[in-house]
Design a protein around this motif. Structure first.
Motif, PDB file in Angstrom:
ATOM      1  N   LYS A   1     -35.708  53.365 -49.978  1.00  0.00           N
ATOM      2  CA  LYS A   1     -34.793  54.476 -50.488  1.00  0.00           C
ATOM      3  C   LYS A   1     -35.150  55.919 -49.861  1.00  0.00           C
ATOM      4  CE  LYS A   1     -33.783  52.437 -54.898  1.00  0.00           C
ATOM      5  NZ  LYS A   1     -34.679  51.113 -54.450  1.00  0.00           N
ATOM      6  N   ILE A   2     -34.575  56.355 -48.972  1.00  0.00           N
ATOM      7  CA  ILE A   2     -34.905  57.448 -48.109  1.00  0.00           C
ATOM      8  C   ILE A   2     -33.984  58.619 -48.375  1.00  0.00           C
ATOM      9  CG2 ILE A   2     -35.251  58.238 -45.840  1.00  0.00           C
ATOM     10  CD1 ILE A   2     -35.274  55.357 -44.925  1.00  0.00           C
ATOM     11  N   TYR A   3     -34.765  59.721 -48.650  1.00  0.00           N
ATOM     12  CA  TYR A   3     -34.273  61.099 -49.078  1.00  0.00           C
ATOM     13  C   TYR A   3     -34.573  62.174 -47.964  1.00  0.00           C
ATOM     14  CZ  TYR A   3     -33.353  58.918 -53.551  1.00  0.00           C
ATOM     15  OH  TYR A   3     -32.905  58.308 -54.403  1.00  0.00           O
ATOM     16  N   ASN A   4     -33.734  63.009 -47.796  1.00  0.00           N
ATOM     17  CA  ASN A   4     -34.017  64.337 -46.901  1.00  0.00           C
ATOM     18  C   ASN A   4     -33.985  65.700 -47.747  1.00  0.00           C
ATOM     19  OD1 ASN A   4     -34.250  66.512 -44.886  1.00  0.00           O
ATOM     20  ND2 ASN A   4     -32.459  65.972 -43.698  1.00  0.00           N
ATOM     21  N   ARG A   5     -34.935  66.265 -47.755  1.00  0.00           N
ATOM     22  CA  ARG A   5     -34.609  67.683 -48.740  1.00  0.00           C
ATOM     23  C   ARG A   5     -35.273  68.756 -47.869  1.00  0.00           C
ATOM     24  NH1 ARG A   5     -31.851  65.046 -50.813  1.00  0.00           N
ATOM     25  NH2 ARG A   5     -31.516  64.710 -53.027  1.00  0.00           N
ATOM     26  N   GLY A   6     -35.165  68.642 -46.573  1.00  0.00           N
ATOM     27  CA  GLY A   6     -35.502  69.945 -45.718  1.00  0.00           C
ATOM     28  C   GLY A   6     -34.599  71.056 -45.860  1.00  0.00           C
ATOM     29  N   ILE A   7     -34.856  72.158 -45.789  1.00  0.00           N
ATOM     30  CA  ILE A   7     -34.038  73.460 -46.098  1.00  0.00           C
ATOM     31  C   ILE A   7     -34.326  74.405 -44.999  1.00  0.00           C
ATOM     32  CG2 ILE A   7     -33.447  75.495 -47.460  1.00  0.00           C
ATOM     33  CD1 ILE A   7     -33.838  73.868 -49.765  1.00  0.00           C
ATOM     34  N   SER A   8     -33.275  74.822 -44.185  1.00  0.00           N
ATOM     35  CA  SER A   8     -33.436  75.644 -43.084  1.00  0.00           C
ATOM     36  C   SER A   8     -34.039  76.987 -43.299  1.00  0.00           C
ATOM     37  CB  SER A   8     -31.875  75.918 -42.414  1.00  0.00           C
ATOM     38  OG  SER A   8     -31.781  76.709 -41.290  1.00  0.00           O
TER      39      SER A   8
ATOM     40  N   GLY B   1     -39.119  69.804 -45.235  1.00  0.00           N
ATOM     41  CA  GLY B   1     -39.602  70.619 -43.938  1.00  0.00           C
ATOM     42  C   GLY B   1     -38.372  71.732 -43.751  1.00  0.00           C
ATOM     43  N   ASP B   2     -38.177  72.336 -42.584  1.00  0.00           N
ATOM     44  CA  ASP B   2     -37.206  73.528 -42.396  1.00  0.00           C
ATOM     45  C   ASP B   2     -36.178  72.989 -41.636  1.00  0.00           C
ATOM     46  OD1 ASP B   2     -38.104  73.212 -39.689  1.00  0.00           O
ATOM     47  OD2 ASP B   2     -39.636  74.506 -40.092  1.00  0.00           O
ATOM     48  N   SER B   3     -35.391  73.765 -41.010  1.00  0.00           N
ATOM     49  CA  SER B   3     -34.122  73.386 -40.122  1.00  0.00           C
ATOM     50  C   SER B   3     -34.226  72.125 -39.259  1.00  0.00           C
ATOM     51  CB  SER B   3     -33.672  74.674 -39.444  1.00  0.00           C
ATOM     52  OG  SER B   3     -34.573  74.880 -38.565  1.00  0.00           O
ATOM     53  N   ILE B   4     -35.402  71.972 -38.823  1.00  0.00           N
ATOM     54  CA  ILE B   4     -35.429  70.702 -38.021  1.00  0.00           C
ATOM     55  C   ILE B   4     -35.244  69.497 -38.630  1.00  0.00           C
ATOM     56  CG2 ILE B   4     -36.953  69.490 -36.265  1.00  0.00           C
ATOM     57  CD1 ILE B   4     -38.329  72.152 -35.888  1.00  0.00           C
ATOM     58  N   THR B   5     -35.836  69.533 -39.793  1.00  0.00           N
ATOM     59  CA  THR B   5     -35.491  68.467 -40.885  1.00  0.00           C
ATOM     60  C   THR B   5     -33.958  68.394 -41.658  1.00  0.00           C
ATOM     61  OG1 THR B   5     -37.806  68.357 -41.472  1.00  0.00           O
ATOM     62  CG2 THR B   5     -36.443  67.149 -42.814  1.00  0.00           C
ATOM     63  N   ASP B   6     -33.849  69.800 -42.088  1.00  0.00           N
ATOM     64  CA  ASP B   6     -32.420  69.746 -42.612  1.00  0.00           C
ATOM     65  C   ASP B   6     -31.339  69.346 -41.702  1.00  0.00           C
ATOM     66  OD1 ASP B   6     -30.235  70.870 -43.445  1.00  0.00           O
ATOM     67  OD2 ASP B   6     -30.932  72.639 -44.208  1.00  0.00           O
ATOM     68  N   CYS B   7     -31.313  70.068 -40.490  1.00  0.00           N
ATOM     69  CA  CYS B   7     -30.217  69.866 -39.432  1.00  0.00           C
ATOM     70  C   CYS B   7     -28.935  69.299 -40.179  1.00  0.00           C
ATOM     71  CB  CYS B   7     -30.615  68.594 -38.600  1.00  0.00           C
ATOM     72  SG  CYS B   7     -30.186  68.423 -36.911  1.00  0.00           S
ATOM     73  N   GLY B   8     -28.191  70.542 -40.807  1.00  0.00           N
ATOM     74  CA  GLY B   8     -26.884  70.460 -41.530  1.00  0.00           C
ATOM     75  C   GLY B   8     -26.831  69.327 -42.405  1.00  0.00           C
ATOM     76  N   ARG B   9     -27.692  69.004 -43.286  1.00  0.00           N
ATOM     77  CA  ARG B   9     -27.589  67.787 -44.269  1.00  0.00           C
ATOM     78  C   ARG B   9     -26.666  68.445 -45.154  1.00  0.00           C
ATOM     79  NH1 ARG B   9     -30.477  68.366 -49.115  1.00  0.00           N
ATOM     80  NH2 ARG B   9     -32.172  69.906 -49.103  1.00  0.00           N
ATOM     81  N   ASP B  10     -25.969  67.484 -46.120  1.00  0.00           N
ATOM     82  CA  ASP B  10     -25.137  67.904 -47.249  1.00  0.00           C
ATOM     83  C   ASP B  10     -25.927  68.266 -48.674  1.00  0.00           C
ATOM     84  OD1 ASP B  10     -23.495  68.360 -49.431  1.00  0.00           O
ATOM     85  OD2 ASP B  10     -22.087  66.615 -49.102  1.00  0.00           O
ATOM     86  N   LYS B  11     -26.352  69.251 -48.876  1.00  0.00           N
ATOM     87  CA  LYS B  11     -27.301  69.673 -49.808  1.00  0.00           C
ATOM     88  C   LYS B  11     -26.487  69.122 -51.406  1.00  0.00           C
ATOM     89  CE  LYS B  11     -29.714  73.042 -47.103  1.00  0.00           C
ATOM     90  NZ  LYS B  11     -28.949  72.764 -45.859  1.00  0.00           N
ATOM     91  N   ASN B  12     -25.375  69.065 -51.274  1.00  0.00           N
ATOM     92  CA  ASN B  12     -24.879  68.397 -52.421  1.00  0.00           C
ATOM     93  C   ASN B  12     -24.789  67.011 -52.807  1.00  0.00           C
ATOM     94  OD1 ASN B  12     -23.784  71.073 -53.592  1.00  0.00           O
ATOM     95  ND2 ASN B  12     -22.082  70.890 -52.101  1.00  0.00           N
ATOM     96  N   SER B  13     -25.246  66.180 -51.807  1.00  0.00           N
ATOM     97  CA  SER B  13     -25.443  64.673 -51.792  1.00  0.00           C
ATOM     98  C   SER B  13     -26.942  64.414 -52.585  1.00  0.00           C
ATOM     99  CB  SER B  13     -25.364  64.109 -50.434  1.00  0.00           C
ATOM    100  OG  SER B  13     -25.529  62.705 -50.217  1.00  0.00           O
TER     101      SER B  13
END
Length: 256
Positions: A96-103, A53-65
């Motif tokens: 195994k859970i991942y987040n790939r949202g981008i603001s 998703g977008d920023s609501i999903t992203d919410c400051g995640r570390d994109k290098n992780s």
């Protein structure tokens, strides 16, 4: 003294009642806005769950992780609140859970990164929340897309995903706003943004996905506390709004 004690106990009881209301709001909103025949999610051992998703999903995640099941790659939004419930409840399955949202993303930007940020994960469960920027950016960023653009782009993305990942269970989340938030005071939001929500619901039916009716949940929540309690700007939920979203996601998927 007696009155003070009575007032204290009364306030404590009300606080407890309010705390219980959040899961009840989530449950009622899902039950009233989805069919009894709506699909539910089935998990298996070592399943991969991907949030997009977008920023609501992203919410400051570390994109290098790159690691699954870590706080830094979950961010601090509803994905974190949802993932912690899943990891606790489904520990025997070790998901195994991942987040790939981008603001800032709109649907076409999801498509631009879909091979790397979706297909490569081969998710067993794919959750998508997208749409607020597809309208918001027409007001603030000069984006020329329309509700038809949104619907056509999302339909094409879902069709492509179904072709490439025929066994993936899809959760399509409803884009939402809270009308009294700072960003939503602009009267141009309505009624046009409602059409984007309708498109998401329509496409969920077309592709037989799980549907999470977030708007219904927040519409009910503002009867308990003001809109800015749940989200100051009306777009990005604050802590109680994130918990409400997580509860609704779990209810809609049948994993509660």
């Amino acid at each position: 003294m007696k009155n003070s004690r009575r007032d204290f106990l009364k306030k404590g009881a009300l606080a407890g009642f309010s705390a219980l209301m959040i899961p009840e709001i989530a449950k009622a909103a899902v039950q009233e806005n989805t069919s009894v025949h709506a699909p539910k999610i089935n998990l298996k051992k070592d399943c991969v769950i991907l949030f997009q998703g977008d920023s609501i999903t992203d919410c400051g995640r570390d994109k290098n992780s790159k690691r699954c099941n870590t706080m830094e790659q979950f961010g601090s939004g509803y994905v974190l609140f949802t993932a912690t419930q899943l990891l606790e409840k489904e520990a025997a399955l070790q998901p195994k859970i991942y987040n790939r949202g981008i603001s800032g993303n709109k649907v076409y930007e999801l498509r631009d990164r879909w091979e790397l940020d979706c297909l490569a994960f081969q998710p067993d469960v794919l959750s998508i929340l997208i749409g607020v920027n597809d309208y918001w950016h027409t007001l603030t960023h000069g984006y020329k897309g329309t509700v038809e653009t949104y619907e056509n782009d999302l339909r094409a993305l879902l069709k492509y995903t179904k072709e490439k990942l025929p066994n993936t269970q899809i959760v399509l989340c409803e884009p939402f706003t809270l009308r009294d938030g700072a960003a939503i005071e602009d009267s141009r939001w309505y009624p046009m943004f409602d059409e984007f929500r309708k498109s998401a619901r329509k496409l969920s039916g077309e592709f037989n996905t799980v549907f999470v009716p977030f708007q219904a949940g927040f519409d009910a929540a503002v009867k308990l506390a003001p809109a800015r309690y749940w989200s100051n700007d009306g777009v990005h939920p604050d802590l109680p709004g994130r918990q409400l979203m997580a509860n609704m996601w779990m209810e809609a998927t049948g994993l509660k």
